[in-house]
Design a protein around this motif. Sequence first.
Motif, short mmCIF file in Angstrom:
data_model
loop_
_atom_site.label_atom_id
_atom_site.label_comp_id
_atom_site.label_asym_id
_atom_site.label_seq_id
_atom_site.Cartn_x
_atom_site.Cartn_y
_atom_site.Cartn_z
N LYS A 1 0.72 -1.18 -0.07
CA LYS A 1 0.06 -0.13 0.19
C LYS A 1 0.73 1.30 0.08
N ALA A 2 2.04 1.34 0.86
CA ALA A 2 2.76 2.40 0.67
C ALA A 2 3.67 2.67 -0.56
N ARG A 3 3.97 1.50 -0.96
CA ARG A 3 4.48 1.62 -2.61
C ARG A 3 3.71 2.21 -3.54
N ILE A 4 2.41 1.54 -3.48
CA ILE A 4 1.49 2.12 -4.37
C ILE A 4 1.15 3.56 -4.16
N ALA A 5 1.23 4.07 -3.00
CA ALA A 5 0.89 5.35 -2.71
C ALA A 5 2.29 6.14 -3.30
N GLU A 6 3.31 5.65 -3.17
CA GLU A 6 4.77 6.23 -3.86
C GLU A 6 4.54 6.51 -5.02
N ILE A 7 4.25 5.54 -5.87
CA ILE A 7 4.21 5.73 -7.30
C ILE A 7 2.93 6.69 -7.72
N LYS A 8 1.83 6.31 -7.00
CA LYS A 8 0.70 7.25 -7.38
C LYS A 8 1.14 8.94 -7.27
N GLU A 9 1.89 9.07 -6.35
CA GLU A 9 2.40 10.33 -6.23
C GLU A 9 3.49 10.87 -7.21
N GLU A 10 4.53 9.98 -7.23
CA GLU A 10 5.52 10.07 -8.29
C GLU A 10 5.18 10.21 -9.64
N GLN A 11 3.95 9.53 -10.01
CA GLN A 11 3.84 9.62 -11.62
C GLN A 11 2.43 10.11 -11.95
N LYS A 12 2.01 10.66 -10.66
CA LYS A 12 0.69 11.39 -10.85
C LYS A 12 -0.61 10.59 -11.30
N LEU A 13 -0.71 9.24 -10.85
CA LEU A 13 -1.54 8.16 -11.20
C LEU A 13 -2.82 8.17 -10.32
N SER A 14 -3.97 7.66 -10.59
CA SER A 14 -4.91 7.30 -9.68
C SER A 14 -4.62 6.28 -8.86
N TYR A 15 -5.29 5.94 -7.91
CA TYR A 15 -4.91 4.90 -6.84
C TYR A 15 -4.94 3.45 -7.82
N ALA A 16 -6.04 3.51 -8.47
CA ALA A 16 -6.11 2.06 -9.22
C ALA A 16 -5.17 2.00 -10.31
N GLU A 17 -4.60 3.02 -10.98
CA GLU A 17 -3.65 3.02 -11.90
C GLU A 17 -2.43 2.63 -11.39
N ALA A 18 -2.19 3.25 -10.24
CA ALA A 18 -0.86 2.88 -9.38
C ALA A 18 -0.81 1.40 -8.97
N THR A 19 -1.95 1.06 -8.63
CA THR A 19 -1.99 -0.37 -8.11
C THR A 19 -1.59 -1.40 -9.34
N GLU A 20 -2.16 -1.11 -10.36
CA GLU A 20 -2.26 -1.89 -11.82
C GLU A 20 -0.49 -1.85 -12.16
N PHE A 21 -0.15 -0.56 -11.95
CA PHE A 21 1.26 -0.40 -12.35
C PHE A 21 2.06 -1.04 -11.66
N VAL A 22 1.98 -0.91 -9.95
CA VAL A 22 3.06 -1.72 -9.16
C VAL A 22 2.96 -3.27 -9.42
N GLU A 23 1.84 -3.73 -9.56
CA GLU A 23 1.64 -5.25 -9.50
C GLU A 23 2.03 -5.41 -10.84
N HIS A 24 2.03 -4.88 -12.13
CA HIS A 24 2.68 -5.27 -13.38
C HIS A 24 4.16 -5.18 -13.29
N VAL A 25 4.70 -4.20 -12.79
CA VAL A 25 6.08 -4.19 -12.67
C VAL A 25 6.67 -5.30 -12.01
N ASP A 26 6.05 -5.73 -10.73
CA ASP A 26 6.63 -6.50 -9.81
C ASP A 26 6.57 -7.95 -10.50
N ASP A 27 5.55 -8.20 -11.29
CA ASP A 27 5.09 -9.38 -11.94
C ASP A 27 6.14 -9.66 -12.99
N CYS A 28 6.51 -8.45 -13.76
CA CYS A 28 7.58 -8.37 -14.59
C CYS A 28 8.65 -8.72 -14.28
N ARG A 29 9.03 -8.30 -13.02
CA ARG A 29 10.50 -8.53 -12.49
C ARG A 29 10.68 -9.91 -12.13
#
Length: 189
Positions: free
Chosen positions: A117-145
């Motif tokens: 949740k903290a990592r999603i909040a960081e990405i939300k702020e850093e990339q100016k995304l909605s919470y849903a977009e940031a959640t999807e982004f974090v999950e996608h990046v971690d899955d790719c890694r």
Amino acid sequence: MIITIARQCGCGAVRVGRLLAEHYGIPFYTRKNLMEMAEERGVLDEMEAFFDEDPVDELLFSMSSLGENQRLLTEKPLRVLADMIGQENCVVIGRCGNYIFRERKDLVSVFLKGDVKARIAEIKEEQKLSYAEATEFVEHVDDCRVAYHSYYTGLTWGNANDYDVCLDTVRLGVEKTTQAIVSYAEAVL
């Protein structure tokens, strides 16, 4: 000394890496720097997926997991990165650094993690995304890694046994995480 940093998305690894590089007065390599180095050497075009940390094609992965084919596909980019860095003192973010440089006696391999949740909040702020977009982004990046690391190394990304130090940057913060890595490096090197 080489410090390699693997990380979950949104853990502040780039900030930690910069602070470490500044502390030791050594180069700091991110995806962008490494891609520029690969381009200068004329190898970027054939290995852009490796340097860009692109997700692995599942069909190609399943076909190449049959032994020799996988070794041939994965060995070249790992060798090229090892040759590009050589014995240079530096900090490297990602790119299976803990695996590639595992034979170096001056390696400090780090894995950074944190509450999702903290990592999603960081990405939300850093990339100016909605919470849903940031959640999807974090999950996608971690899955790719996860897939990327498994494809190139055969190891499980984030497995504590494959790193010298595993730290929670969300709990520690960037500065204390950096201090902990410096303390560890000074104790073992």
